[in-house]
Design a protein around this motif. Structure first.
Motif, mmCIF file in Angstrom:
data_model
loop_
_atom_site.group_PDB
_atom_site.id
_atom_site.type_symbol
_atom_site.label_atom_id
_atom_site.label_comp_id
_atom_site.label_asym_id
_atom_site.label_seq_id
_atom_site.Cartn_x
_atom_site.Cartn_y
_atom_site.Cartn_z
ATOM 1 N N THR A 68 89.988 18.917 28.328
ATOM 2 C CA THR A 68 91.091 20.816 27.815
ATOM 3 C C THR A 68 89.720 21.541 27.786
ATOM 4 O OG1 THR A 68 90.494 20.578 25.386
ATOM 5 C CG2 THR A 68 91.574 20.025 26.062
ATOM 6 N N SER A 69 89.416 22.943 27.740
ATOM 7 C CA SER A 69 88.249 23.527 28.799
ATOM 8 C C SER A 69 87.944 24.207 26.406
ATOM 9 C CB SER A 69 89.139 24.326 29.628
ATOM 10 O OG SER A 69 89.667 25.303 28.948
ATOM 11 N N GLN A 70 88.491 23.434 26.205
ATOM 12 C CA GLN A 70 87.555 23.906 24.526
ATOM 13 C C GLN A 70 86.741 24.432 23.879
ATOM 14 O OE1 GLN A 70 89.920 21.460 21.880
ATOM 15 N NE2 GLN A 70 91.376 21.415 21.709
ATOM 16 N N PRO A 71 86.219 25.327 23.436
ATOM 17 C CA PRO A 71 84.981 24.920 23.430
ATOM 18 C C PRO A 71 84.427 24.262 22.983
ATOM 19 C CG PRO A 71 85.737 27.509 23.021
ATOM 20 C CD PRO A 71 87.254 26.587 23.121
ATOM 21 N N ILE A 72 83.222 23.636 22.707
ATOM 22 C CA ILE A 72 82.443 21.753 21.733
ATOM 23 C C ILE A 72 82.019 22.885 20.645
ATOM 24 C CG2 ILE A 72 80.356 21.478 21.525
ATOM 25 C CD1 ILE A 72 79.647 21.664 24.381
ATOM 26 N N ILE A 73 82.206 24.038 19.589
ATOM 27 C CA ILE A 73 82.492 23.875 18.172
ATOM 28 C C ILE A 73 84.206 24.259 17.729
ATOM 29 C CG2 ILE A 73 82.644 26.612 18.858
ATOM 30 C CD1 ILE A 73 80.723 27.329 16.374
ATOM 31 N N GLN A 74 84.730 24.391 18.695
ATOM 32 C CA GLN A 74 86.170 23.979 18.312
ATOM 33 C C GLN A 74 86.324 22.532 17.746
ATOM 34 O OE1 GLN A 74 89.241 26.335 20.554
ATOM 35 N NE2 GLN A 74 90.585 24.697 19.767
#
Length: 283
Positions: A68-74
């Protein structure tokens, strides 16, 4: 008896890894005291309950980074880390590189994944390593987005329908070259591209066909016979158990499915079929 309880605990953890798990909750689930379940788990699995949960969460995080391209913080907050900094620190300890570096690497390194503990799984088909030459295939390509699952390869019903449809059209061995990567339209989804066809360009008018080449190189290979549900479980185990168990790296090429023709294959839960499954790897 103890190993069955621990196996149930492991499966419960696997289903609840995205929740703020506490040993008390696990003890309540089993009906044993916290101390007893802690000691039982460590004796059988060889690590503490808390450490096992942290390791499996980080394995899920690694897979999310790749698919996925979810942000690392997410990703960090989804897996119950109190900050991005603490997540990145723990991730680097286990995978030897920061999360962003792991995401950008061309190879997908499974050598630091921890194989989930499960003792009552059916025996895997024989695992082989096979060097494939470049081969020309003729067919067409489909694209769709699907939800992320850390089990990696639960079979999408659309994919099954496409295989069956092409059996009816070609009445020949069907090849499926499958690529999974982050969706361009939704950071939470996985984009699937599947090229489906045969070695024979004469099945349809040439102008209707695309040509795709099998990427040459080393592949992990196994031969499957069973139902669609069992097939999905097999692919999940290849990624969660076999690739980490062999300390492999996955090359940037497509997985290959080779379905042997059968006029009896269907969407039925009991339909049986043969398939060779290939994963591009570096040993």
């Amino acid at each position: 008896m103890d190993i069955e309880i621990v196996n149930a605990v492991v499966r419960w953890i696997d289903s609840n890894c995205d929740k703020p798990l506490k040993i008390k909750e696990i003890a309540d689930y089993t009906g044993y005291s916290q101390r007893h379940i802690h000691n039982m788990f460590k004796k059988i699995v060889g690590t503490t309950l808390g450490k096992y949960i942290r390791q499996q969460r980080l394995c899920i995080a690694a897979t999310k980074l790749k698919m996925t391209s979810q942000p690392i913080i997410q990703i960090a907050y989804q897996l119950n880390y109190d900050s991005q900094q603490s997540f990145c620190r723990e991730f680097k300890k286990m995978f030897r590189v920061p999360p962003n570096t792991f995401r950008k690497q061309d190879l997908w390194d499974f050598s630091s994944y921890i194989v989930p503990f499960e003792f009552d799984l059916p025996e895997l088909p024989k695992i082989l390593f096979d060097n494939l030459n470049e081969q020309k295939l003729f067919g067409y390509e489909v694209n769709y987005d699907t939800c992320f699952t850390h089990h990696i390869n639960e079979i999408n019903p659309l994919h099954i329908e496409l295989i069956i449809k092409n059996f009816e059209i070609y009445q020949d061995t069907i090849f499926s070259l499958v690529d999974k990567r982050p969706s361009h339209t939704n950071k939470n989804l996985v984009s699937v591209t599947a090229f489906i066809g045969t070695k024979n360009s004469g099945h349809r008018p040439h102008q209707c066909l695309l040509q795709k080449n099998i990427t040459p190189g080393l592949y992990l290979k196994t031969t499957f016979y069973g139902t669609w549900k069992e097939y999905g479980i097999l692919i999940s185990r290849l990624y969660r158990h076999v690739l980490p168990g062999y300390k492999l790296k996955r090359r940037n090429a497509r997985d290959i499915e080779v379905f042997n023709y059968s006029d009896e294959i269907s969407l039925s839960d009991t339909a049986l079929f043969y398939c060779d499954y290939y994963i591009p790897v570096i040993r």
